[in-house]
Design an enzyme around this catalytic site. Structure first.
Site, PDB file in Angstrom:
ATOM      1  N   GLY A   1       0.828  -1.198   0.000  1.00  4.89           N
ATOM      2  CA  GLY A   1       0.000   0.000   0.000  1.00  4.89           C
ATOM      3  C   GLY A   1       0.862   1.247   0.000  1.00  4.89           C
ATOM      4  O   GLY A   1       2.063   1.187  -0.246  1.00  4.89           O
ATOM      5  N   CYS A   2       0.254   2.343   0.282  1.00  2.00           N
ATOM      6  CA  CYS A   2       0.934   3.640   0.276  1.00  2.00           C
ATOM      7  C   CYS A   2       2.268   3.561   1.016  1.00  2.00           C
ATOM      8  O   CYS A   2       2.324   3.152   2.167  1.00  2.00           O
ATOM      9  CB  CYS A   2       0.025   4.683   0.917  1.00  2.00           C
ATOM     10  SG  CYS A   2       0.762   6.310   1.016  1.00  2.00           S
ATOM     11  N   PHE A   3       3.323   3.972   0.342  1.00  2.00           N
ATOM     12  CA  PHE A   3       4.648   3.795   0.941  1.00  2.00           C
ATOM     13  C   PHE A   3       4.931   4.685   2.136  1.00  2.00           C
ATOM     14  O   PHE A   3       5.780   4.370   2.969  1.00  2.00           O
ATOM     15  CB  PHE A   3       5.766   3.910  -0.085  1.00  2.00           C
ATOM     16  CG  PHE A   3       5.693   4.988  -1.135  1.00  2.00           C
ATOM     17  CD1 PHE A   3       5.146   6.238  -0.910  1.00  2.00           C
ATOM     18  CD2 PHE A   3       6.238   4.732  -2.386  1.00  2.00           C
ATOM     19  CE1 PHE A   3       5.122   7.208  -1.890  1.00  2.00           C
ATOM     20  CE2 PHE A   3       6.234   5.703  -3.388  1.00  2.00           C
ATOM     21  CZ  PHE A   3       5.671   6.941  -3.134  1.00  2.00           C
TER      22      PHE A   3
ATOM     23  N   HIS B   1      -1.771   2.722   7.349  1.00  3.94           N
ATOM     24  CA  HIS B   1      -0.990   1.708   8.054  1.00  3.94           C
ATOM     25  C   HIS B   1      -0.982   1.969   9.548  1.00  3.94           C
ATOM     26  O   HIS B   1      -0.843   3.105   9.987  1.00  3.94           O
ATOM     27  CB  HIS B   1       0.448   1.683   7.520  1.00  3.94           C
ATOM     28  CG  HIS B   1       0.525   1.248   6.107  1.00  3.94           C
ATOM     29  ND1 HIS B   1       0.452   2.124   5.053  1.00  3.94           N
ATOM     30  CD2 HIS B   1       0.644   0.017   5.564  1.00  3.94           C
ATOM     31  CE1 HIS B   1       0.526   1.452   3.923  1.00  3.94           C
ATOM     32  NE2 HIS B   1       0.639   0.164   4.205  1.00  3.94           N
TER      33      HIS B   1
END
EC number: 1.8.4.11
Length: 164
Positions: free
Chosen positions: A12-14, A155
């Protein structure tokens, strides 16, 4: 003194993954970027087939590849295909980019442990892809949540207890 190693993962989004991993024991550096795609020199606006991922530099005397994967499976949802939170598309897939057969086997072992734990409602759809090249993301994406602590992330630690 040991030689530092690198691990390459995408979930997902880093930004959110980088922010959580940088605080883990044995992690000496993190960098966000693009992995596993179709074009050279990808950018945020042009990265077909690439996953938003992170390069993790770690001290193997303080942590291991398996412990990195354990934490990876606790901070993102590995059961959603091409999705994390509000982010949709193959850029947000759950992938481990293995560099050798030892890492591939460790990845398979950890995925089995995660699936057998029944902590998630479904099995992991995490893919294993051979590592080819890591392309660092643009400077504005590096250390994003340190510069913008209220920035977007999907996250968080979903499980405090290790799978291992």
């Amino acid at each position: 003194m040991s030689t530092y190693k690198k691990a390459y993962i995408a979930g997902g989004c880093f930004w959110g993954m980088e922010d959580l991993f940088r605080k883990q024991k044995g992690i000496t550096d993190t960098e966000v970027g693009y992995l596993g795609g179709e074009n050279d020199n990808p950018t945020y606006k042009n990265h077909p087939g690439h996953a938003e991922g992170i390069e993790i530099t770690y001290n193997p005397d303080e942590t291991s590849f398996k412990h990195i994967l354990d934490y990876f499976f606790r901070i993102h949802n590995p059961t959603t295909m091409d999705r994390q939170g509000n982010d949709l598309g193959s850029s947000y897939r759950s992938t481990i980019f293995f560099q050798n057969e030892e890492e591939k086997q460790a990845s398979e072992d950890v995925i089995k442990i995660v699936n057998d734990s029944n902590k998630w409602e479904a099995d992991a759809v995490t893919t294993l892809e051979p590592f080819t090249k890591f392309w660092p993301a643009e400077p504005e994406h590096q250390d994003y949540l340190e510069r913008k602590p209220d920035g977007y992330t999907c996250h968080f630690e979903r499980f405090s207890k290790s799978f291992l």
